[in-house]
Write a protein that holds these residues in place. Structure first.
Motif, PDB file in Angstrom:
ATOM      1  N   VAL A   5     -32.846  -5.768  13.285  1.00 12.19           N
ATOM      2  CA  VAL A   5     -31.885  -5.639  12.193  1.00 12.19           C
ATOM      3  C   VAL A   5     -32.673  -5.386  10.907  1.00 12.19           C
ATOM      4  O   VAL A   5     -33.567  -6.158  10.559  1.00 12.19           O
ATOM      5  N   VAL A   6     -32.343  -4.272  10.224  1.00 12.05           N
ATOM      6  CA  VAL A   6     -32.981  -3.951   8.953  1.00 12.05           C
ATOM      7  C   VAL A   6     -32.030  -4.380   7.844  1.00 12.05           C
ATOM      8  O   VAL A   6     -30.889  -3.906   7.776  1.00 12.05           O
ATOM      9  N   GLU A  38     -30.184 -17.142  14.099  1.00 10.50           N
ATOM     10  CA  GLU A  38     -29.632 -17.138  15.453  1.00 10.50           C
ATOM     11  C   GLU A  38     -30.105 -15.887  16.214  1.00 10.50           C
ATOM     12  O   GLU A  38     -30.499 -15.958  17.379  1.00 10.50           O
ATOM     13  N   LEU A  39     -30.078 -14.729  15.540  1.00 11.77           N
ATOM     14  CA  LEU A  39     -30.522 -13.494  16.206  1.00 11.77           C
ATOM     15  C   LEU A  39     -32.012 -13.591  16.554  1.00 11.77           C
ATOM     16  O   LEU A  39     -32.443 -13.118  17.612  1.00 11.77           O
ATOM     17  N   ASP A  40     -32.806 -14.205  15.663  1.00 12.25           N
ATOM     18  CA  ASP A  40     -34.236 -14.401  15.928  1.00 12.25           C
ATOM     19  C   ASP A  40     -34.425 -15.214  17.206  1.00 12.25           C
ATOM     20  O   ASP A  40     -35.270 -14.894  18.041  1.00 12.25           O
ATOM     21  N   GLU A 126     -20.509 -11.498  11.587  1.00 14.51           N
ATOM     22  CA  GLU A 126     -19.890 -11.706  12.904  1.00 14.51           C
ATOM     23  C   GLU A 126     -20.755 -11.194  14.052  1.00 14.51           C
ATOM     24  O   GLU A 126     -20.391 -11.317  15.221  1.00 14.51           O
ATOM     25  N   ALA A 127     -21.905 -10.585  13.706  1.00 16.63           N
ATOM     26  CA  ALA A 127     -22.725  -9.921  14.719  1.00 16.63           C
ATOM     27  C   ALA A 127     -23.082 -10.801  15.918  1.00 16.63           C
ATOM     28  O   ALA A 127     -23.084 -10.305  17.045  1.00 16.63           O
ATOM     29  N   PRO A 128     -23.382 -12.104  15.717  1.00 22.59           N
ATOM     30  CA  PRO A 128     -23.787 -12.898  16.884  1.00 22.59           C
ATOM     31  C   PRO A 128     -22.736 -12.919  18.001  1.00 22.59           C
ATOM     32  O   PRO A 128     -23.073 -13.177  19.159  1.00 22.59           O
ATOM     33  N   ASP A 129     -21.475 -12.644  17.661  1.00 27.93           N
ATOM     34  CA  ASP A 129     -20.431 -12.635  18.695  1.00 27.93           C
ATOM     35  C   ASP A 129     -20.331 -11.308  19.441  1.00 27.93           C
ATOM     36  O   ASP A 129     -19.634 -11.214  20.439  1.00 27.93           O
ATOM     37  N   GLY A 142     -39.520 -13.241  24.825  1.00 25.91           N
ATOM     38  CA  GLY A 142     -38.374 -12.787  24.050  1.00 25.91           C
ATOM     39  C   GLY A 142     -38.045 -13.747  22.918  1.00 25.91           C
ATOM     40  O   GLY A 142     -37.816 -13.334  21.789  1.00 25.91           O
ATOM     41  N   ARG A 143     -38.055 -15.030  23.210  1.00 28.11           N
ATOM     42  CA  ARG A 143     -37.726 -16.019  22.172  1.00 28.11           C
ATOM     43  C   ARG A 143     -38.733 -16.015  21.037  1.00 28.11           C
ATOM     44  O   ARG A 143     -38.414 -16.296  19.906  1.00 28.11           O
TER      45      ARG A 143
END
Lengths: 369, 87
Positions: A5-6, A38-40, A126-129, A142-143
């Motif tokens: 995500v930029v 959360e995305l990280d 809302e992206a995490p959903d 990955g984590r």
């Protein structure tokens, strides 16, 4: 699936404008920072693209405590800034989301980079959903991806200032490439690599864990892994190669035979249907080491020819460069033709590619060479 | 019309810039491009070179040369580009 995500800075990650804030710099947007965190955790990395001086990026990194894989600060077009980020990370435009509060900037990026998912800060909240932001597999590598890319940025800055050859930089950075026979615990990560990798893969798409397990259990195949580390950090498992030795199957061979769907090579040849590497490991000598080790193991087992089946796409030019550097050549010259995999071959007699001194190779389990 | 000498000069500048090694600005045509000797290009720097070549000379080497044999040396790459210059 989104890998990066930029983010814009002013009125996006910050609740105000950096340059117009006087003594009191704007606070971070707590909601969006939590989204980014959360995305990280899901292995999605973050970058900054801002019409600001570089100090603004340093300020955002400090107050948000997020690892940024890249930061482009300047007054050029945002589409060009995002392009530089994409190139630097070695990922595709269709795996990138761009978040900006400014409608004009969003329109400019959408027009210049049609593959990029362009979002307003409200969308991003809302992206995490959204399914696009949910990776199918998540491994330890990955984590830790966000941190690994932040280490990569430090490494690249030092490499640019180094001035010597790439090999000298790899030595100076304390690079270690460990090449080992795969074990069962490696399979989720190898599967993840086959899903995520487009620039460094010979396969047209993902390879299932069940398929990998079948090959691993068979005496006919060699599944070899590469791990990478240096003084900047430990990247973990970054690459793998599967070789069909053509030898008669042993043990649980029926499953393995069912999993393979390529024509066997002539007697005395090793055929590679799958070679993958994380694009994060690009430029760090991993493929050189892996291909050199493969040539030597095949030659030690008595093979006279190495064959790599590779789907040729506009995206995997870096892989073709590594094949060329290891002396592998396509059977036919000229233009790549069609979607069918191309066979790249080399003889295993004469001088083989040398295993670089930063690589440490252990042969197959069970005393095989 | 761009001649082979101008292509060579352009490629040397690109090599020096991409690798950060100013000495490559004077590399002779037989200099190897890939592998540990010579220019020492790898998959990362090699891709950057091919992108710049396409940008500057309009020749897409990766699409024209499956085995990338044209990357054997600086001279073979210059000749490959010269033979395919548009117009």
């Amino acid at each position: 699936v989104i890998k990066c995500v930029v983010w814009d800075i002013d009125n996006t990650l910050l609740t105000g404008t950096y340059l117009e804030s006087g003594e009191q710099l704007p606070a971070p947007d707590a909601g969006l920072v939590e989204v980014a965190r959360e995305l990280d955790r899901r292995g999605i990395v973050h970058a900054l693209a801002s019409k600001n001086p570089p100090e603004a990026a340093a300020y955002v990194a400090r107050v948000t405590q997020l690892p940024f894989a890249a930061a482009e600060c300047g007054w050029g077009r945002k589409s060009e800034a995002v392009t530089r980020i994409i190139d630097g990370l070695g990922i595709g435009a269709d795996t990138v989301a761009f978040v900006d509060d400014d409608l004009m900037e969003r329109a400019e990026v959408a027009a210049g980079l049609p593959g990029v998912l362009v979002l307003s800060p409200e969308d991003a909240a809302e992206a995490p959903d959204w399914p696009d932001f949910r990776p199918a597999v998540l491994t330890d590598e990955g984590r830790r991806r966000g941190r690994l890319y932040a280490q990569r940025r430090l490494r690249q800055e030092e490499a640019r200032a180094f001035g010597g050859s790439r090999d000298d930089f790899l030595r100076q950075a304390g690079t270690r490439v460990q090449i080992r026979p795969a074990v069962a615990a490696d399979l989720p990560r190898l599967h993840e690599l086959s899903v995520r990798t487009h620039q460094f893969t010979t396969a047209g798409g993902p390879v299932s864990e069940a398929g990998l397990a079948a090959w691993l259990s068979s005496g006919r195949y060699r599944l070899i892994t590469a791990r990478l580390s240096d003084r900047f950090g430990d990247d973990g498992l970054v690459g793998g190669v599967l070789a069909d030795t053509g030898e008669p199957d042993t043990g649980e061979g029926t499953a393995a035979a069912a999993a393979g769907s390529w024509p066997a090579g002539p007697a005395g040849s090793w055929t590679v249907p799958l070679l993958v590497m994380s694009c994060r490991a690009m430029g760090r000598g991993v493929l050189d080491a892996l291909l050199a080790a493969l040539c030597q193991q095949a030659a030690a087992a008595g093979a006279t020819q190495l064959r790599v089946r590779c789907r040729v796409t506009p995206r995997n030019v870096p892989l073709r460069l590594a094949l060329a550097a290891a002396g592998l050549r396509a059977a036919a010259a000229g233009r790549p033709a069609g979607a069918e995999p191309v066979l790249f071959t080399r003889s295993l007699s004469g001088v083989l590619p040398a295993i670089p001194d930063w690589a440490d190779v252990t042969g197959a389990a069970g005393g095989r060479p | 019309v761009t001649g082979e000498d101008e292509i060579l000069a352009g490629l040397r500048d690109m090599l020096a810039g991409i690798t950060g090694r100013p000495g490559l600005a004077a590399a002779p045509p037989p200099t190897a491009l890939l592998g540990p000797d010579g220019a020492g290009l790898d998959s990362l720097t090699g891709t950057l070179l091919l992108t710049e070549v396409q940008h500057r000379f309009g020749v897409d080497v990766a699409a024209e040369d499956l085995s990338l044999d044209s990357l054997a040396t600086l001279g073979t790459l210059a000749a490959f580009i010269a033979a395919r210059l548009p117009g």
